[in-house]
Design a protein around this motif. Structure first.
Motif, PDB file in Angstrom:
ATOM      1  N   ALA A   5       0.842  -1.184   0.000  1.00  0.00           N
ATOM      2  CA  ALA A   5       0.000   0.000   0.000  1.00  0.00           C
ATOM      3  C   ALA A   5       0.881   1.238   0.000  1.00  0.00           C
ATOM      4  O   ALA A   5       1.827   1.331   0.780  1.00  0.00           O
ATOM      5  N   GLU A   6       0.547   2.183  -0.880  1.00  0.00           N
ATOM      6  CA  GLU A   6       1.332   3.401  -1.020  1.00  0.00           C
ATOM      7  C   GLU A   6       0.696   4.557  -0.257  1.00  0.00           C
ATOM      8  O   GLU A   6      -0.505   4.560   0.015  1.00  0.00           O
ATOM      9  N   SER A   7       1.517   5.547   0.021  1.00  0.00           N
ATOM     10  CA  SER A   7       1.037   6.777   0.631  1.00  0.00           C
ATOM     11  C   SER A   7       2.046   7.881   0.337  1.00  0.00           C
ATOM     12  O   SER A   7       3.169   7.613  -0.073  1.00  0.00           O
ATOM     13  N   GLY A   8       1.643   9.107   0.556  1.00  0.00           N
ATOM     14  CA  GLY A   8       2.554  10.231   0.413  1.00  0.00           C
ATOM     15  C   GLY A   8       2.339  11.103  -0.802  1.00  0.00           C
ATOM     16  O   GLY A   8       3.038  12.107  -0.977  1.00  0.00           O
ATOM     17  N   GLY A   9       1.396  10.755  -1.652  1.00  0.00           N
ATOM     18  CA  GLY A   9       1.131  11.568  -2.822  1.00  0.00           C
ATOM     19  C   GLY A   9       0.514  12.902  -2.446  1.00  0.00           C
ATOM     20  O   GLY A   9       0.098  13.123  -1.314  1.00  0.00           O
ATOM     21  N   GLY A  10       0.469  13.789  -3.412  1.00  0.00           N
ATOM     22  CA  GLY A  10      -0.104  15.094  -3.171  1.00  0.00           C
ATOM     23  C   GLY A  10       0.038  15.994  -4.370  1.00  0.00           C
ATOM     24  O   GLY A  10       0.488  15.572  -5.440  1.00  0.00           O
ATOM     25  N   SER A  11      -0.354  17.234  -4.197  1.00  0.00           N
ATOM     26  CA  SER A  11      -0.265  18.239  -5.246  1.00  0.00           C
ATOM     27  C   SER A  11       0.834  19.227  -4.897  1.00  0.00           C
ATOM     28  O   SER A  11       0.807  19.844  -3.830  1.00  0.00           O
ATOM     29  N   VAL A  12       1.805  19.347  -5.790  1.00  0.00           N
ATOM     30  CA  VAL A  12       2.942  20.229  -5.562  1.00  0.00           C
ATOM     31  C   VAL A  12       3.224  21.042  -6.815  1.00  0.00           C
ATOM     32  O   VAL A  12       2.604  20.835  -7.859  1.00  0.00           O
ATOM     33  N   MET A  31      11.244  -4.820  -5.104  1.00  0.00           N
ATOM     34  CA  MET A  31      10.171  -3.857  -4.943  1.00  0.00           C
ATOM     35  C   MET A  31      10.350  -2.798  -6.012  1.00  0.00           C
ATOM     36  O   MET A  31      11.470  -2.398  -6.316  1.00  0.00           O
ATOM     37  N   GLY A  32       9.248  -2.354  -6.567  1.00  0.00           N
ATOM     38  CA  GLY A  32       9.334  -1.366  -7.629  1.00  0.00           C
ATOM     39  C   GLY A  32       8.299  -0.276  -7.517  1.00  0.00           C
ATOM     40  O   GLY A  32       7.299  -0.414  -6.812  1.00  0.00           O
ATOM     41  N   TRP A  33       8.572   0.791  -8.203  1.00  0.00           N
ATOM     42  CA  TRP A  33       7.628   1.889  -8.322  1.00  0.00           C
ATOM     43  C   TRP A  33       7.322   2.093  -9.797  1.00  0.00           C
ATOM     44  O   TRP A  33       8.225   2.153 -10.635  1.00  0.00           O
ATOM     45  N   PHE A  34       6.035   2.197 -10.097  1.00  0.00           N
ATOM     46  CA  PHE A  34       5.565   2.479 -11.444  1.00  0.00           C
ATOM     47  C   PHE A  34       4.609   3.648 -11.371  1.00  0.00           C
ATOM     48  O   PHE A  34       4.090   3.987 -10.309  1.00  0.00           O
ATOM     49  N   ARG A  35       4.347   4.255 -12.509  1.00  0.00           N
ATOM     50  CA  ARG A  35       3.380   5.346 -12.549  1.00  0.00           C
ATOM     51  C   ARG A  35       2.538   5.230 -13.809  1.00  0.00           C
ATOM     52  O   ARG A  35       2.960   4.656 -14.806  1.00  0.00           O
ATOM     53  N   ARG A  36       1.332   5.791 -13.733  1.00  0.00           N
ATOM     54  CA  ARG A  36       0.422   5.679 -14.856  1.00  0.00           C
ATOM     55  C   ARG A  36      -0.497   6.891 -14.938  1.00  0.00           C
ATOM     56  O   ARG A  36      -1.113   7.288 -13.941  1.00  0.00           O
ATOM     57  N   ASP A  37      -0.571   7.470 -16.116  1.00  0.00           N
ATOM     58  CA  ASP A  37      -1.559   8.499 -16.405  1.00  0.00           C
ATOM     59  C   ASP A  37      -2.840   7.803 -16.821  1.00  0.00           C
ATOM     60  O   ASP A  37      -2.819   6.669 -17.302  1.00  0.00           O
ATOM     61  N   PRO A  38      -3.991   8.465 -16.653  1.00  0.00           N
ATOM     62  CA  PRO A  38      -5.253   7.851 -17.045  1.00  0.00           C
ATOM     63  C   PRO A  38      -5.232   7.388 -18.503  1.00  0.00           C
ATOM     64  O   PRO A  38      -4.828   8.130 -19.397  1.00  0.00           O
ATOM     65  N   GLY A  39      -5.636   6.150 -18.729  1.00  0.00           N
ATOM     66  CA  GLY A  39      -5.696   5.606 -20.071  1.00  0.00           C
ATOM     67  C   GLY A  39      -4.381   5.125 -20.629  1.00  0.00           C
ATOM     68  O   GLY A  39      -4.321   4.695 -21.786  1.00  0.00           O
ATOM     69  N   TYR A  91       1.017   6.900  -8.808  1.00  0.00           N
ATOM     70  CA  TYR A  91       2.204   6.103  -8.535  1.00  0.00           C
ATOM     71  C   TYR A  91       1.827   4.836  -7.793  1.00  0.00           C
ATOM     72  O   TYR A  91       1.064   4.865  -6.824  1.00  0.00           O
ATOM     73  N   PHE A  92       2.371   3.728  -8.252  1.00  0.00           N
ATOM     74  CA  PHE A  92       2.070   2.427  -7.687  1.00  0.00           C
ATOM     75  C   PHE A  92       3.320   1.762  -7.138  1.00  0.00           C
ATOM     76  O   PHE A  92       4.378   1.785  -7.767  1.00  0.00           O
ATOM     77  N   CYS A  93       3.181   1.175  -5.994  1.00  0.00           N
ATOM     78  CA  CYS A  93       4.210   0.323  -5.438  1.00  0.00           C
ATOM     79  C   CYS A  93       3.891  -1.110  -5.848  1.00  0.00           C
ATOM     80  O   CYS A  93       2.719  -1.498  -5.892  1.00  0.00           O
ATOM     81  N   PRO A 115      -2.889   0.164  -4.387  1.00  0.00           N
ATOM     82  CA  PRO A 115      -3.988   0.894  -5.035  1.00  0.00           C
ATOM     83  C   PRO A 115      -3.557   2.181  -5.724  1.00  0.00           C
ATOM     84  O   PRO A 115      -4.322   2.737  -6.525  1.00  0.00           O
ATOM     85  N   GLY A 116      -2.371   2.663  -5.429  1.00  0.00           N
ATOM     86  CA  GLY A 116      -1.862   3.858  -6.069  1.00  0.00           C
ATOM     87  C   GLY A 116      -2.053   5.110  -5.234  1.00  0.00           C
ATOM     88  O   GLY A 116      -2.952   5.193  -4.409  1.00  0.00           O
ATOM     89  N   THR A 117      -1.192   6.085  -5.470  1.00  0.00           N
ATOM     90  CA  THR A 117      -1.303   7.377  -4.814  1.00  0.00           C
ATOM     91  C   THR A 117      -1.038   8.458  -5.856  1.00  0.00           C
ATOM     92  O   THR A 117      -0.097   8.368  -6.641  1.00  0.00           O
ATOM     93  N   GLN A 118      -1.889   9.466  -5.881  1.00  0.00           N
ATOM     94  CA  GLN A 118      -1.821  10.492  -6.910  1.00  0.00           C
ATOM     95  C   GLN A 118      -0.733  11.516  -6.621  1.00  0.00           C
ATOM     96  O   GLN A 118      -0.636  12.046  -5.518  1.00  0.00           O
ATOM     97  N   VAL A 119       0.051  11.803  -7.646  1.00  0.00           N
ATOM     98  CA  VAL A 119       1.047  12.868  -7.587  1.00  0.00           C
ATOM     99  C   VAL A 119       0.730  13.842  -8.706  1.00  0.00           C
ATOM    100  O   VAL A 119       0.673  13.457  -9.873  1.00  0.00           O
TER     101      VAL A 119
END
Length: 123
Positions: A5-12, A31-39, A91-93, A115-119
């Motif tokens: 489970a991820e945490s720490g995202g936000g708007s900067v 362990m890895g980190w991935f990221r995904r934009d909608p679609g 961002y996904f762990c 589940p992902g955390t939004q950055v």
């Protein structure tokens, strides 16, 4: 199966920093980190090998992001400095548990996803 489970995202704003954390229910090989934009498909960001702590980074984040671990707590962090608008994503762990050989930078090499955390990074 390890759960994460991820945490720490936000708007900067551009140039700011964020530190993402991932809590795992158990130990996995990588362990890895991935990221995904909608679609869009998952994009590799960084990975870490528990044994030895070797790290791997996508070219787009080298020199700006740092992945680290705390073995005692089964946690992985992603320190993100010098954020850019193009870093905006969910961002996904993820945990790799099927015995893939290092290095691991493909989404199919990871079997447990958070589940992902939004950055969001604005100009």
């Amino acid at each position: 199966q390890v759960q994460v489970a991820e945490s720490g995202g936000g708007s900067v704003r551009s140039g700011d920093s964020l530190r993402l954390s991932c809590v795992a229910s158990g130990r996995s090989d990588f362990m890895g980190w991935f990221r995904r934009d909608p679609g869009k498909e998952h994009e590799f960001v960084a990975a870490l090998r528990w044994t030895g702590g070797e790290a791997l980074y996508a070219d787009s984040v080298k020199g700006r992001f740092t992945i680290s671990r705390d073995a005692a707590k089964n946690t992985v962090q992603l320190q993100m400095n010098g954020l850019k608008p193009e870093d905006t994503a969910v961002y996904f762990c993820a945990a790799s548990e099927y015995g893939w050989a290092w290095p691991t930078r493909n989404s199919y090499e990871y079997t447990s996803w958070g589940p992902g955390t939004q950055v969001t990074v604005s100009s």
